[in-house]
Design a protein around this motif. Structure first.
Motif, PDB file in Angstrom:
ATOM      1  N   ASN A  97      32.289  38.468  39.979  1.00 51.98           N
ATOM      2  CA  ASN A  97      31.553  39.620  40.299  1.00 51.98           C
ATOM      3  C   ASN A  97      29.991  38.985  40.747  1.00 51.98           C
ATOM      4  O   ASN A  97      29.384  39.366  40.883  1.00 51.98           O
ATOM      5  CB  ASN A  97      31.395  40.460  39.289  1.00 51.98           C
ATOM      6  CG  ASN A  97      31.585  40.531  37.872  1.00 51.98           C
ATOM      7  OD1 ASN A  97      31.433  39.317  37.644  1.00 51.98           O
ATOM      8  ND2 ASN A  97      31.925  41.247  37.230  1.00 51.98           N
ATOM      9  N   LEU A 114      27.584  39.387  48.900  1.00 55.30           N
ATOM     10  CA  LEU A 114      27.706  40.460  47.934  1.00 55.30           C
ATOM     11  C   LEU A 114      26.979  40.822  46.576  1.00 55.30           C
ATOM     12  O   LEU A 114      27.259  41.927  45.957  1.00 55.30           O
ATOM     13  CB  LEU A 114      27.317  39.102  46.740  1.00 55.30           C
ATOM     14  CG  LEU A 114      28.251  37.988  46.065  1.00 55.30           C
ATOM     15  CD1 LEU A 114      28.279  36.622  45.602  1.00 55.30           C
ATOM     16  CD2 LEU A 114      29.711  37.989  45.750  1.00 55.30           C
ATOM     17  N   ARG A 162      35.510  37.233  36.499  1.00 62.15           N
ATOM     18  CA  ARG A 162      35.861  38.014  37.357  1.00 62.15           C
ATOM     19  C   ARG A 162      35.376  38.065  38.882  1.00 62.15           C
ATOM     20  O   ARG A 162      35.720  39.346  39.797  1.00 62.15           O
ATOM     21  CB  ARG A 162      34.896  39.054  36.408  1.00 62.15           C
ATOM     22  CG  ARG A 162      35.652  39.902  35.150  1.00 62.15           C
ATOM     23  CD  ARG A 162      35.343  40.469  34.408  1.00 62.15           C
ATOM     24  NE  ARG A 162      34.507  40.974  33.334  1.00 62.15           N
ATOM     25  CZ  ARG A 162      34.484  40.763  32.164  1.00 62.15           C
ATOM     26  NH1 ARG A 162      33.509  40.211  31.454  1.00 62.15           N
ATOM     27  NH2 ARG A 162      35.023  42.045  31.048  1.00 62.15           N
ATOM     28  N   GLY A 222      27.860  42.045  37.154  1.00 61.04           N
ATOM     29  CA  GLY A 222      28.411  41.832  38.189  1.00 61.04           C
ATOM     30  C   GLY A 222      28.208  42.942  39.037  1.00 61.04           C
ATOM     31  O   GLY A 222      28.097  43.715  38.915  1.00 61.04           O
ATOM     32  N   THR A 223      28.895  42.485  40.337  1.00 59.72           N
ATOM     33  CA  THR A 223      28.814  43.360  40.837  1.00 59.72           C
ATOM     34  C   THR A 223      29.775  44.559  41.496  1.00 59.72           C
ATOM     35  O   THR A 223      29.760  45.559  42.313  1.00 59.72           O
ATOM     36  CB  THR A 223      28.671  42.892  43.288  1.00 59.72           C
ATOM     37  OG1 THR A 223      29.997  41.865  43.307  1.00 59.72           O
ATOM     38  CG2 THR A 223      28.052  41.903  43.351  1.00 59.72           C
ATOM     39  N   ASP A 224      30.630  44.434  40.538  1.00 62.17           N
ATOM     40  CA  ASP A 224      31.149  45.435  40.304  1.00 62.17           C
ATOM     41  C   ASP A 224      31.732  46.511  39.455  1.00 62.17           C
ATOM     42  O   ASP A 224      32.123  47.326  38.891  1.00 62.17           O
ATOM     43  CB  ASP A 224      33.026  44.458  40.164  1.00 62.17           C
ATOM     44  CG  ASP A 224      32.973  43.892  38.882  1.00 62.17           C
ATOM     45  OD1 ASP A 224      32.359  43.709  38.020  1.00 62.17           O
ATOM     46  OD2 ASP A 224      34.514  43.727  38.643  1.00 62.17           O
ATOM     47  N   GLY A 225      30.019  46.390  38.856  1.00 61.41           N
ATOM     48  CA  GLY A 225      29.420  47.377  37.940  1.00 61.41           C
ATOM     49  C   GLY A 225      29.595  46.307  36.471  1.00 61.41           C
ATOM     50  O   GLY A 225      29.826  46.841  35.367  1.00 61.41           O
ATOM     51  N   ARG A 226      30.464  46.042  35.988  1.00 55.50           N
ATOM     52  CA  ARG A 226      31.420  44.588  34.639  1.00 55.50           C
ATOM     53  C   ARG A 226      29.749  43.688  34.511  1.00 55.50           C
ATOM     54  O   ARG A 226      29.294  43.320  35.609  1.00 55.50           O
ATOM     55  CB  ARG A 226      33.093  44.712  34.520  1.00 55.50           C
ATOM     56  CG  ARG A 226      33.579  46.104  34.856  1.00 55.50           C
ATOM     57  CD  ARG A 226      35.575  45.268  34.959  1.00 55.50           C
ATOM     58  NE  ARG A 226      35.366  44.794  35.784  1.00 55.50           N
ATOM     59  CZ  ARG A 226      36.942  43.505  35.754  1.00 55.50           C
ATOM     60  NH1 ARG A 226      37.222  43.117  34.450  1.00 55.50           N
ATOM     61  NH2 ARG A 226      37.048  42.435  37.080  1.00 55.50           N
ATOM     62  N   GLU A 263      24.886  51.177  36.941  1.00 57.97           N
ATOM     63  CA  GLU A 263      24.589  50.220  38.334  1.00 57.97           C
ATOM     64  C   GLU A 263      23.284  49.745  39.125  1.00 57.97           C
ATOM     65  O   GLU A 263      22.723  48.748  39.558  1.00 57.97           O
ATOM     66  CB  GLU A 263      26.047  50.277  39.345  1.00 57.97           C
ATOM     67  CG  GLU A 263      27.152  50.023  38.434  1.00 57.97           C
ATOM     68  CD  GLU A 263      27.791  52.046  37.897  1.00 57.97           C
ATOM     69  OE1 GLU A 263      26.840  52.924  37.465  1.00 57.97           O
ATOM     70  OE2 GLU A 263      28.606  52.196  37.519  1.00 57.97           O
ATOM     71  N   ARG A 292      27.927  45.064  48.799  1.00 55.98           N
ATOM     72  CA  ARG A 292      29.365  45.703  47.808  1.00 55.98           C
ATOM     73  C   ARG A 292      29.363  45.770  46.812  1.00 55.98           C
ATOM     74  O   ARG A 292      30.049  46.028  46.160  1.00 55.98           O
ATOM     75  CB  ARG A 292      30.752  44.398  47.862  1.00 55.98           C
ATOM     76  CG  ARG A 292      30.632  43.373  47.206  1.00 55.98           C
ATOM     77  CD  ARG A 292      31.371  42.297  47.469  1.00 55.98           C
ATOM     78  NE  ARG A 292      32.026  41.521  45.577  1.00 55.98           N
ATOM     79  CZ  ARG A 292      32.482  40.107  46.485  1.00 55.98           C
ATOM     80  NH1 ARG A 292      33.316  39.860  47.371  1.00 55.98           N
ATOM     81  NH2 ARG A 292      32.615  39.827  45.308  1.00 55.98           N
ATOM     82  N   ALA A 293      27.947  45.537  45.533  1.00 62.29           N
ATOM     83  CA  ALA A 293      27.599  46.116  44.707  1.00 62.29           C
ATOM     84  C   ALA A 293      28.003  47.495  45.013  1.00 62.29           C
ATOM     85  O   ALA A 293      26.967  48.356  45.464  1.00 62.29           O
ATOM     86  CB  ALA A 293      26.920  45.672  43.967  1.00 62.29           C
ATOM     87  N   LYS A 294      28.475  48.232  43.693  1.00 62.06           N
ATOM     88  CA  LYS A 294      28.203  49.415  43.177  1.00 62.06           C
ATOM     89  C   LYS A 294      27.044  50.258  43.049  1.00 62.06           C
ATOM     90  O   LYS A 294      25.659  49.740  42.349  1.00 62.06           O
ATOM     91  CB  LYS A 294      28.893  49.308  41.954  1.00 62.06           C
ATOM     92  CG  LYS A 294      30.646  49.546  41.738  1.00 62.06           C
ATOM     93  CD  LYS A 294      30.883  50.261  40.884  1.00 62.06           C
ATOM     94  CE  LYS A 294      33.087  49.775  40.762  1.00 62.06           C
ATOM     95  NZ  LYS A 294      33.350  49.971  39.795  1.00 62.06           N
TER      96      LYS A 294
END
Length: 326
Positions: free
Chosen positions: A204, A218, A202, A192-196, A239, A221-223
């Protein structure tokens, strides 16, 4: 892998929110392909299973209709597939009782998918429904005697429980069920966009129903990382490589080629490529979704529920006969 020409396929999702790109490349694309190749496709809206990790099923009617809209918009044809709702098929859920007798508490406790879902839910205690989720899923798979189940890699432990239940039932009571095979997508697990892991729970994920502005927000803001040169190296640059992978999947191209094309453009160029690729990929899906109305979604479910009840009734009668229960 069994021939998809004669396979019965069971697949589905919990109506907890919109499906996303991870769902599409993980399982939805396979569902559409299997339908096209002549498989008998059953698609489950698992509304009872929403209760496994939450106290109430918030906005359930809205999420059920949204899930059916997602299915239709990606190309699942309700005239060739059976789209049905868990709670509308009592005989399916009744199969869970004999199936529970075939699985030990230890086997359920060790299930890594259940452990992960419990962790994500953040609940201090675990409901019996959450704990027995894999057996409920076995009933979903076996009620229609599915022999092929498209799944993401994280769902393989659940699939193994279904195989275990089928084998043990057949050994104890006689041959009733096929032992279902898993069909994995060629696509790697999407982050996802948070790296998870990309997940509805979540927050993301890039939803299949997302508009162009939401996709841009979205992805923005991704890592990423500090290196300007864009490369596809999943082990060392997860990422960045995940964003490259998303663009490549949407373009149906090799991720190394996509990365090389971006080159020294850095994170800004990478994210622009992802936004453009995702929006172009979603364009026909959005168009199909825009042509749907609530009445059509309800009619699709009514037809699917009717067929699923017929199939589940036959299977339950066969199970009762095999168990000498009349």
């Amino acid at each position: 892998m069994p021939s998809t020409k004669t396979s019965t396929i069971l697949t589905g999702d919990r109506p907890t929110g919109p499906l996303h790109l991870g769902h599409y490349f993980g399982t939805l694309a396979n569902r559409v392909r299997l339908q096209r190749e002549g498989g008998d496709l059953f698609v489950l809206v698992a509304d009872y299973q929403v209760l496994t990790d939450r106290d109430v099923a918030d906005r359930l009617p809205e999420h059920v209709e949204g899930l059916v809209a997602d299915y239709l918009s990606v190309g699942i044809d309700p005239d060739r597939a059976t789209i049905f709702r868990h709670s509308a098929v009592p005989a399916l859920n009744q199969l869970m009782l004999p199936f529970l007798s075939l699985v030990s508490v230890g086997e359920l406790r060790r299930n890594p998918t259940v452990k992960d879902e419990i962790s994500v839910s953040g609940q201090a205690t675990v409901s019996g429904l959450m704990f027995t989720y894999p057996v409920h899923q076995a009933a979903d798979i076996l009620f229609c005697k599915a022999d092929l189940v498209p799944v993401g890699r994280d769902q393989l432990p659940h699939q193994e429980i279904a195989r275990l239940v089928a084998r043990r039932f057949n050994e104890r009571y006689g041959p009733v069920f096929p032992v279902p095979d898993a069909l994995l997508s060629d696509a790697p697990l999407l982050l996802g966009t948070d790296g998870r892991k990309m997940s509805k729970s979540r927050g993301n994920a890039i939803a299949l129903s997302a508009g162009p502005d939401e996709v841009a927000r979205l992805v923005k803001r991704a890592k990423t990382d500090a290196e300007r040169e864009i490369t596809y190296e999943p082990e060392t640059r997860p990422e960045v490589s995940n964003l490259v992978r998303i663009a490549a999947l949407c373009q149906d191209r090799d991720p190394h080629a996509v990365a090389a094309e971006i080159g020294s453009g850095g994170a800004a160029a990478l994210k622009k490529t992802v936004v453009d690729s995702v929006n172009e990929f979603l364009r026909p899906i959005r168009a199909r979704r825009a042509g749907l109305d609530r009445g059509e979604l309800r009619r699709v479910l009514d037809r699917g529920n009717e067929r699923a009840n017929e199939v589940a009734g036959r299977t339950l009668a066969e199970v009762r006969a095999a168990m000498a229960m009349g």
